[in-house]
Design a protein around this motif. Structure first.
Motif, short mmCIF file in Angstrom:
data_model
loop_
_atom_site.label_atom_id
_atom_site.label_comp_id
_atom_site.label_asym_id
_atom_site.label_seq_id
_atom_site.Cartn_x
_atom_site.Cartn_y
_atom_site.Cartn_z
N PRO A 133 122.52 9.34 19.86
CA PRO A 133 122.74 10.95 19.37
C PRO A 133 121.45 11.51 18.91
N SER A 134 121.40 13.07 19.24
CA SER A 134 120.47 13.91 19.09
C SER A 134 120.45 13.95 17.38
N GLN A 135 121.43 13.57 16.71
CA GLN A 135 121.44 13.71 15.12
C GLN A 135 120.39 12.79 14.69
N PHE A 136 119.94 11.65 15.52
CA PHE A 136 118.67 11.01 15.10
C PHE A 136 117.39 11.87 15.88
N TYR A 137 116.31 11.70 15.26
CA TYR A 137 115.07 12.10 15.83
C TYR A 137 114.81 11.05 16.86
N ARG A 138 113.99 11.20 17.87
CA ARG A 138 113.65 10.26 19.00
C ARG A 138 113.08 8.85 18.19
N PRO A 139 113.51 7.70 18.63
CA PRO A 139 113.43 6.52 17.87
C PRO A 139 111.62 6.62 17.75
N ARG A 247 132.41 13.40 7.81
CA ARG A 247 133.40 12.85 8.99
C ARG A 247 132.29 13.03 10.21
N GLU A 248 131.57 13.86 10.47
CA GLU A 248 130.47 13.73 11.46
C GLU A 248 129.63 12.44 11.28
N TRP A 249 129.11 11.98 10.03
CA TRP A 249 128.50 10.79 9.85
C TRP A 249 129.42 9.57 10.47
N PHE A 250 130.67 9.40 9.98
CA PHE A 250 131.51 8.39 10.47
C PHE A 250 131.98 8.35 11.86
N SER A 251 132.00 9.53 12.18
CA SER A 251 132.49 9.59 13.88
C SER A 251 131.47 9.38 14.52
N GLY A 252 130.41 9.92 14.17
CA GLY A 252 128.97 9.73 14.93
C GLY A 252 128.57 8.09 15.06
N ALA A 253 128.78 7.61 13.75
CA ALA A 253 128.27 6.11 13.72
C ALA A 253 129.32 5.09 14.88
N SER A 255 130.80 6.47 17.38
CA SER A 255 130.54 6.60 18.84
C SER A 255 129.62 5.56 19.45
N VAL A 256 128.73 5.37 18.54
CA VAL A 256 127.52 4.18 19.03
C VAL A 256 127.71 2.99 18.52
N ARG A 257 128.85 2.57 18.11
CA ARG A 257 129.07 1.06 17.74
C ARG A 257 128.40 0.65 16.39
N LEU A 258 128.23 1.73 15.66
CA LEU A 258 127.47 1.34 14.23
C LEU A 258 128.54 1.34 13.10
N ASP A 259 128.31 0.66 12.00
CA ASP A 259 129.21 0.98 10.97
C ASP A 259 128.82 1.87 9.89
N GLY A 260 129.12 2.84 9.94
CA GLY A 260 128.87 3.98 9.01
C GLY A 260 128.95 3.65 7.70
N PHE A 261 129.75 2.85 6.99
CA PHE A 261 129.79 2.42 5.75
C PHE A 261 128.57 1.63 5.38
#
Length: 392
Positions: A133-139, A247-253, A255-261
């Motif tokens: 996701p573009s909320q991350f900088y390029r790795p 909400r964006e943090w948890f939904s974004g996580a 969407s790419v199968r990460l655990d936001g918590f």
């Protein structure tokens, strides 16, 4: 951060030290020139030896890469599934390799290679096939800084026919070209904004600077000269285009199968500079939401994440069998129906952990792919269709 500033960068693929990941490529923001094949080929009797930049395509499966493990993928102009007729020819990342093929008998071929490790090329933020996701900088890619550019892959495949059946087996030692991802220090020094940000800045500067770098914070001292410097040693960067709410943090996580918590707690636990910046681990989702929204208010609205990519060696083993059906009625749907079964086994493959921890996930992996292919004409007045039936 070449891919994160200015207009959209479609094609440049660089390691975190600024060097091109693909050695035979010239790329800019909206173009690239690539020598996909540049080889010296020698043939004599039953031997074929090829040296240079090349693709090594193994296996019969369409779309799925069960045996096709020698090269990585270039996702800048495609995603994972493309036209079946092309397979991955336009997507494999070529590698500099020495490949030797021997026709041992009329029915058996032995194919082997040794080559320079080349990773998958991922798309940059805000481009059409962007996976992260573009909320991350390029790795931040550790291909050069981790000396992976000096690593070699090698493997061997045996393919033979016996009666109406085709058989093959492979063994490969390689670095997984996709790699695995984890939180990374941003290295970007930006302070906070607004009344809340000013209050945090004041509270931070009021603490005396520590002697050395303690790992338990907040404490009676601060680790760095400013809150901006402290945040530069965390995975989070103040700036627009990132995440704006819990909400964006948890939904974004998700969407790419990460655990936001867990990802939040892992960042706080593994990066002392976050605790130095008054963050502490949370025990409930409500606490996580309050902490995140406090971050966003103090940042002026948005925070972007930073991750890095590393690569790990793995041993890949495979078995495959194929056959073409024959029927008495040549017009039958099942006449000349091609069946391929391919199985891959990789012990202790390294995966990205759901919380982006520096402690990667390791697990044995099996990939079983069954594919049926058929050119079929529905009627004499309708062109033949290429049908692919597959399960993985």
């Amino acid at each position: 951060r070449y891919a994160d500033t200015g207009k959209v960068n479609y094609y440049e693929a660089k390691g975190r030290n600024g060097r091109n990941i693909n050695p035979l490529e010239l790329a800019g923001r909206d173009y690239f020139v690539d020598f996909g094949t540049l080889i010296l080929n020698y043939k004599a009797d039953n031997y074929d030896i090829r040296f240079g930049n090349q693709q090594i395509a193994w296996g019969q499966a369409i779309f799925f890469r069960t045996f096709d493990v020698a090269n990585g993928l270039d996702l800048r102009r495609h995603l994972v599934i493309d036209r079946a007729v092309e397979e991955f020819e336009d997507e494999r990342v070529p590698k500099i390799a020495l490949r030797a093929t021997a026709q041992v008998t009329d029915f058996m071929i032995v194919d082997s290679y040794v080559g320079k490790f080349q990773p998958d090329i991922l798309t940059n933020p805000n481009t059409p096939y962007n996976v992260i996701p573009s909320q991350f900088y390029r790795p931040l890619d550790n291909y050069f800084t981790g000396n992976y550019d000096k690593k070699l892959d090698f493997g061997v495949r045996v393919k033979t026919d016996y009666g109406d059946w085709g058989w093959q087996a492979m063994a490969v030692s390689r670095y997984n070209p996709l790699g695995a991802f984890r939180w990374a220090e941003s290295g970007i020094n930006k302070g906070l904004y607004g009344p809340v940000g000013a209050a945090v800045e004041l509270a931070y500067s009021a603490r005396p600077q520590c002697v050395g770098l303690p790992t338990d914070s907040p404490s009676t001292c601060r680790m760095y000269s400013s809150i901006g410097e402290s945040l530069s040693h965390t995975p989070f960067t103040i700036g627009p285009g990132g995440i704006y709410s819990d909400r964006e943090w948890f939904s974004g996580a998700a969407s790419v199968r990460l655990d936001g918590f867990d990802a939040l707690n892992t960042a706080i636990r593994e990066y002392p500079a976050l605790r130095d910046s008054f963050a502490s681990e949370v025990s409930t989702l409500d606490e996580a939401s309050h902490l995140l929204n406090t971050f966003f208010i103090g940042s002026g609205g948005s925070i972007r994440g930073n991750v890095q990519r590393d690569y790990f060696r793995e041993e890949v083993f495979g078995l495959g069998v194929s056959s073409v059906t024959e029927t008495a009625d040549i017009n039958s749907f099942w006449s000349q129906f091609i069946i391929n079964l391919e199985v891959q086994y990789t012990p202790k493959r390294v995966f990205t952990k759901e919380d982006l921890s520096n402690d990667f996930l390791k697990s044995d992996e099996y990939i079983i792919t069954l594919v049926g292919e058929k050119w079929y004409r529905y009627s004499d007045s309708f062109p033949a269709a290429y049908l692919v039936f597959q399960g993985m």
